[in-house]
Design an enzyme around this catalytic site. Structure first.
Site, short mmCIF file in Angstrom:
data_model
loop_
_atom_site.label_atom_id
_atom_site.label_comp_id
_atom_site.label_asym_id
_atom_site.label_seq_id
_atom_site.Cartn_x
_atom_site.Cartn_y
_atom_site.Cartn_z
N ASP A 1 0.89 -1.24 0.03
CA ASP A 1 0.07 0.13 -0.06
C ASP A 1 0.86 1.25 0.15
O ASP A 1 1.48 1.72 1.25
CB ASP A 1 -1.09 0.03 1.29
CG ASP A 1 -1.78 1.27 1.41
OD1 ASP A 1 -1.72 1.69 2.42
OD2 ASP A 1 -1.90 1.99 0.31
N SER B 1 -1.44 15.71 -12.16
CA SER B 1 -1.86 15.55 -13.72
C SER B 1 -2.29 16.71 -14.24
O SER B 1 -3.02 17.50 -13.72
CB SER B 1 -2.85 14.49 -13.75
OG SER B 1 -3.05 14.61 -15.17
C1 M91 Z 1 -10.53 6.73 -0.16
S1 M91 Z 1 -9.48 5.50 0.27
C2 M91 Z 1 -10.18 3.84 0.19
C3 M91 Z 1 -9.43 2.94 0.45
N1 M91 Z 1 -9.95 1.66 0.55
C4 M91 Z 1 -10.32 0.93 -0.60
O1 M91 Z 1 -9.95 1.52 -1.84
C5 M91 Z 1 -10.86 -0.57 -0.40
C6 M91 Z 1 -9.98 -1.55 -0.54
C7 M91 Z 1 -10.29 -2.68 -0.17
C8 M91 Z 1 -9.59 -3.79 -0.33
C9 M91 Z 1 -9.75 -5.12 -0.06
C10 M91 Z 1 -11.07 -5.26 0.44
C11 M91 Z 1 -11.85 -4.20 0.61
C12 M91 Z 1 -11.53 -3.10 0.27
O2 M91 Z 1 -11.62 -0.79 -1.35
C13 M91 Z 1 -12.93 0.19 -1.54
O3 M91 Z 1 -13.02 1.07 -0.93
N2 M91 Z 1 -13.71 -0.13 -2.50
C14 M91 Z 1 -13.43 -1.17 -3.55
C15 M91 Z 1 -14.94 -1.85 -3.73
C16 M91 Z 1 -16.08 -0.96 -4.10
N3 M91 Z 1 -17.28 -1.69 -4.13
C17 M91 Z 1 -16.14 0.09 -3.18
C18 M91 Z 1 -14.73 0.71 -2.88
C19 M91 Z 1 -8.25 2.81 1.49
O4 M91 Z 1 -8.83 3.22 2.54
N4 M91 Z 1 -7.10 2.68 1.02
C20 M91 Z 1 -6.17 2.36 2.33
C21 M91 Z 1 -5.41 1.03 2.11
C22 M91 Z 1 -6.41 -0.11 2.18
C23 M91 Z 1 -6.92 -0.07 3.79
C24 M91 Z 1 -8.02 -1.17 3.57
C25 M91 Z 1 -7.35 -2.51 3.29
C26 M91 Z 1 -6.76 -2.51 2.02
C27 M91 Z 1 -5.70 -1.28 2.10
C28 M91 Z 1 -5.26 3.53 1.90
O5 M91 Z 1 -4.12 3.29 0.77
C29 M91 Z 1 -5.98 4.91 1.59
N5 M91 Z 1 -5.27 6.04 2.08
C30 M91 Z 1 -5.03 6.84 1.38
C31 M91 Z 1 -4.32 8.10 1.88
C32 M91 Z 1 -4.78 8.67 3.19
C33 M91 Z 1 -5.29 7.49 4.10
C34 M91 Z 1 -5.68 6.15 3.61
O6 M91 Z 1 -6.10 5.44 4.15
#
Ligand code: M91
Length: 330
Positions: A34, A198
């Site tokens: 990540d 971008s």
């Molecule tokens: C608006 S940041 C939303 C983002 N989490 C997502 O992208 C999740 C990823 C996921 C993976 C596997 C199963 C379920 C969900 O997926 C969805 O949210 N999805 C996908 C499925 C869709 N149906 C709905 C939308 C997110 O917190 N990333 C963080 C890392 C993630 C955390 C959760 C586990 C996987 C890695 C991180 O880099 C994001 N960060 C970036 C900048 C500042 C803080 C922060 O925290």
């Protein structure tokens, strides 16, 4: 030195998991690399039993090289509301041939339900900048920060792919992994992210729209999150596309294939083109006729997020030496 390992997509490319070796003898866990965070944390023998459902557990008591950092703790919450917390050990961590002998391994004692239900994900390996690390009383370095001095070149690369395994490499740029030139852009690391700007976008065969889009390259975010003006321009081109409040996002007819989306890189006209099919992120219902959009709005976040939907269209160089991002087509 150099190293690297495969990045295998979970369903709908929601995340990519990479085998990481921890401890002596090695315990191999599948971690979500990540670039949007900077903690390396794992499911462990200390994770409360009720919060474990199928994950592989790191057990420091089975590692002769594990050393507990007494009194150190960590606690993190992510943009999607998920969270985890626990204690800290130092141990040997390897990604392929690249080994860091004294890496902070944050063992989870608690994880939120999103992690419990994601049975293939054994934890996260953060490759953001060190300022984001949550360990108290002293922040710990990322795997990349620890490895950098020994690397042939102070870089790692992300080569994620749609529906098939890609790769993360450390210390070198594989000339066979991309086409054309790599365009490098400057990174603002002041917030701890790989934050870049971008110059704009194009929809399908349309003209290029010059509008600065500041955002982060984030392998840990599934979708491409952009300013609402760009998102409504894109979905405005697709009959039947609409914002669905129950899905909390734009949905669109899965066919016909939606228009391509290109985002600009650098000031000499380079661009990364997302094939329209990448915007059909996943079917929303059982009918399969309506899809959840792979491009969604970034409102409330404060910056765009170039997540996996965007990254899987590119070969991306994260240069820790010059603090730049390199983008190439492939
Ligand atoms: C608006 S940041 C939303 C983002 N989490 C997502 O992208 C999740 C990823 C996921 C993976 C596997 C199963 C379920 C969900 O997926 C969805 O949210 N999805 C996908 C499925 C869709 N149906 C709905 C939308 C997110 O917190 N990333 C963080 C890392 C993630 C955390 C959760 C586990 C996987 C890695 C991180 O880099 C994001 N960060 C970036 C900048 C500042 C803080 C922060 O925290």
């Amino acid at each position: 030195s150099t190293g690297g390992a495969v990045a295998t997509p979970e369903d709908h490319d929601v995340e990519y998991l990479t085998p990481v070796s921890i401890g002596t003898p090695e315990q191999i866990l599948n971690l979500d690399i990540d670039t949007g965070s900077s903690d390396l944390w794992v499911f462990s023998s200390e994770t409360s039993r009720s919060e474990v459902k199928g994950q592989t557990l790191y057990d420091p008591s089975n590692s002769s090289t594990a050393q507990k950092l007494e009194g150190y703790t960590w606690s993190i919450s992510y943009g999607d509301g998920s969270s985890s917390a626990g204690e800290v050990y130092l141990d040997t961590v390897s990604i392929g041939a690249l080994t860091v002998s004294s890496q902070a391994v944050e063992v989870a004692q608690k994880v939120s339900s999103e992690f419990t239900s994601d049975s293939n994900n054994d934890g996260l390996l953060g490759l953001g900048f060190g300022s984001l690390n949550t360990v108290q009383p002293n922040a710990q370095k990322t795997f990349f920060d620890n490895a950098m001095p020994a690397l042939d070149s102070p870089v790692f690369t992300a080569d994620l792919k749609a529906g098939i395994p890609g790769r993360y490499n450390f210390g070198y740029i594989d000339p066979n992994a991309y086409t054309g030139n790599i365009t490098y852009v400057s990174v603002d690391d002041s917030q701890g992210f790989w934050d870049w700007t971008s110059p704009g976008y194009a929809i399908g065969s349309g003209s290029f729209e010059n509008t600065t889009i500041k955002g982060i390259a984030d392998t840990g975010t599934s979708l491409l999150l952009l300013p609402s003006s760009v998102v409504s321009a894109y979905y405005g081109k697709i009959s039947g596309a609409k914002y669905d409040s129950t899905q909390a996002g734009y949905v669109l007819p899965c066919s016909p294939t939606p228009p391509d989306f290109a985002f600009g890189v650098g000031d000499d006209g380079a661009a990364i083109v997302l094939p329209g099919k990448y915007i059909n992120y996943a079917p929303t219902g059982s009918s399969g006729t309506t899809c959840f959009g792979g491009i969604q709005g970034d409102s409330g976040i404060g910056f765009a997020i170039f997540g996996d939907v965007a990254l899987k269209a590119a070969f991306v160089v994260f240069d820790g030496g010059s603090k730049t991002l390199g983008w190439a087509s492939k």
